[in-house]
Write an enzyme that holds these catalytic residues in place. Sequence first.
Site, PDB file in Angstrom:
ATOM      1  N   CYS A  36      -3.575   2.848   7.430  1.00 45.23           N
ATOM      2  CA  CYS A  36      -3.644   3.045   5.985  1.00 45.23           C
ATOM      3  C   CYS A  36      -3.742   4.526   5.611  1.00 45.23           C
ATOM      4  CB  CYS A  36      -4.780   2.219   5.390  1.00 45.23           C
ATOM      5  SG  CYS A  36      -4.599   1.971   3.592  1.00 45.23           S
ATOM      6  N   LYS A  80      -2.980  -0.208  -7.991  1.00 47.45           N
ATOM      7  CA  LYS A  80      -3.187  -0.329  -6.552  1.00 47.45           C
ATOM      8  C   LYS A  80      -2.353  -1.459  -5.962  1.00 47.45           C
ATOM      9  CE  LYS A  80      -7.248  -0.776  -3.508  1.00 47.45           C
ATOM     10  NZ  LYS A  80      -8.715  -1.043  -3.552  1.00 47.45           N
ATOM     11  N   SER A  91      -4.184  -2.503   0.745  1.00 45.81           N
ATOM     12  CA  SER A  91      -5.172  -2.107  -0.257  1.00 45.81           C
ATOM     13  C   SER A  91      -5.086  -0.594  -0.397  1.00 45.81           C
ATOM     14  CB  SER A  91      -6.574  -2.544   0.189  1.00 45.81           C
ATOM     15  OG  SER A  91      -7.551  -2.128  -0.743  1.00 45.81           O
ATOM     16  N   HIS A 151      -3.663  -3.132   6.358  1.00 49.32           N
ATOM     17  CA  HIS A 151      -4.947  -3.391   7.008  1.00 49.32           C
ATOM     18  C   HIS A 151      -4.899  -4.700   7.792  1.00 49.32           C
ATOM     19  CE1 HIS A 151      -7.489  -0.151   5.485  1.00 49.32           C
ATOM     20  NE2 HIS A 151      -6.890  -0.283   4.310  1.00 49.32           N
ATOM     21  N   GLU A 191      -6.489  -5.461  10.243  1.00 53.47           N
ATOM     22  CA  GLU A 191      -7.822  -5.740  10.779  1.00 53.47           C
ATOM     23  C   GLU A 191      -8.734  -6.440   9.781  1.00 53.47           C
ATOM     24  OE1 GLU A 191      -8.575  -1.916   8.524  1.00 53.47           O
ATOM     25  OE2 GLU A 191      -6.897  -2.903   9.518  1.00 53.47           O
ATOM     26  N   ARG A 234     -16.214  -5.439  -5.993  1.00 58.41           N
ATOM     27  CA  ARG A 234     -16.859  -4.119  -6.041  1.00 58.41           C
ATOM     28  C   ARG A 234     -16.284  -3.279  -7.169  1.00 58.41           C
ATOM     29  NH1 ARG A 234     -14.511  -0.617  -1.588  1.00 58.41           N
ATOM     30  NH2 ARG A 234     -12.868  -0.641  -3.180  1.00 58.41           N
TER      31      ARG A 234
END
Length: 312
Positions: free
Chosen positions: A142, A163, A192, A235, A237, A249
Amino acid sequence: MPIRIPEQLPAQNVLLGENIFTMDMDRAANQDIRPLEVGILNLMPNKIETEVQLLRLLSNTPLQINVDLIRIDNQAPKNTPQSHMDAFYHDFSSVVNKKYDGLIVTGAPLALIDYEEVKYWETMTTILEWAQRHVNSTLYLCWAAHAAMYHFYGITRELRDEKFSGVFKHKVNDPNNELLRGFDPSFYAPHSRYGHIDTSLYNSVDGLNVVAESDEVGAYIVASEDKRMVFVTGHPEYDPDTLKDEYLRDIAAGQTPPIPKNYFEGDDPATSPIVQWRSHGSLLFTNWLNYYVYQTTPYDLSQLAEKSQPKR
């Protein structure tokens, strides 16, 4: 692959609970093979969560790995106890003379900051150059993938107003590339990020190949022909709830983030996430370890050749 990690590392209990094979230092010392030496430069705020995610993915092939967790500076992270950092992390200065079979450089929540304004950018560029001499194959995730493209090739990302958040469909461009061995022709992966580099810019660099991409979010896996560098813009992972946690968040911080695409049933954040990326994420790391690290690294790491400098 049994991963050799320090006793008492919190990730150990999580991984054992998932029936993932870890090995303590004493048992590993009695195996008469050379383990792979892999470093993880962890730039994420929640170090422990990222450790679990990456160690899980490093555990799926039959070779032993020694893992060094590396920090980029001495500033205490907001979401990780200082005692954890002191117990389990190496300062870069303490490993600078070591050579590694593989290195993973994580993402970082720095999307809206110019590279030169990042407080540790000078150290970051030092590590990028160090990896050319001390690491057989480096996997950039990323933000780190974009940062490395900027440093090595002078390619600047664009920042999107909205985003990229969600789980996006990708296609395999090069089915013969060993990184993608066992991949379905189309597969899903999480993204992301605000940063974006057009696929044509990757293709403009001699020696780089875009081996997997998405019609929606662009290049996903970019690999150097010599197997020494892999750039992953998403991502693989991520845990099932990571995108959800990021979304909640941002809302709690007063932002208006987009609902992650292809993630909640009916785009309803009250539902459980739809998980459709984990098998390909695991396969990507397994293939990297096998074909880009194990199959190419010298038995004697002191014989590791310096990588030729990328062409800017």
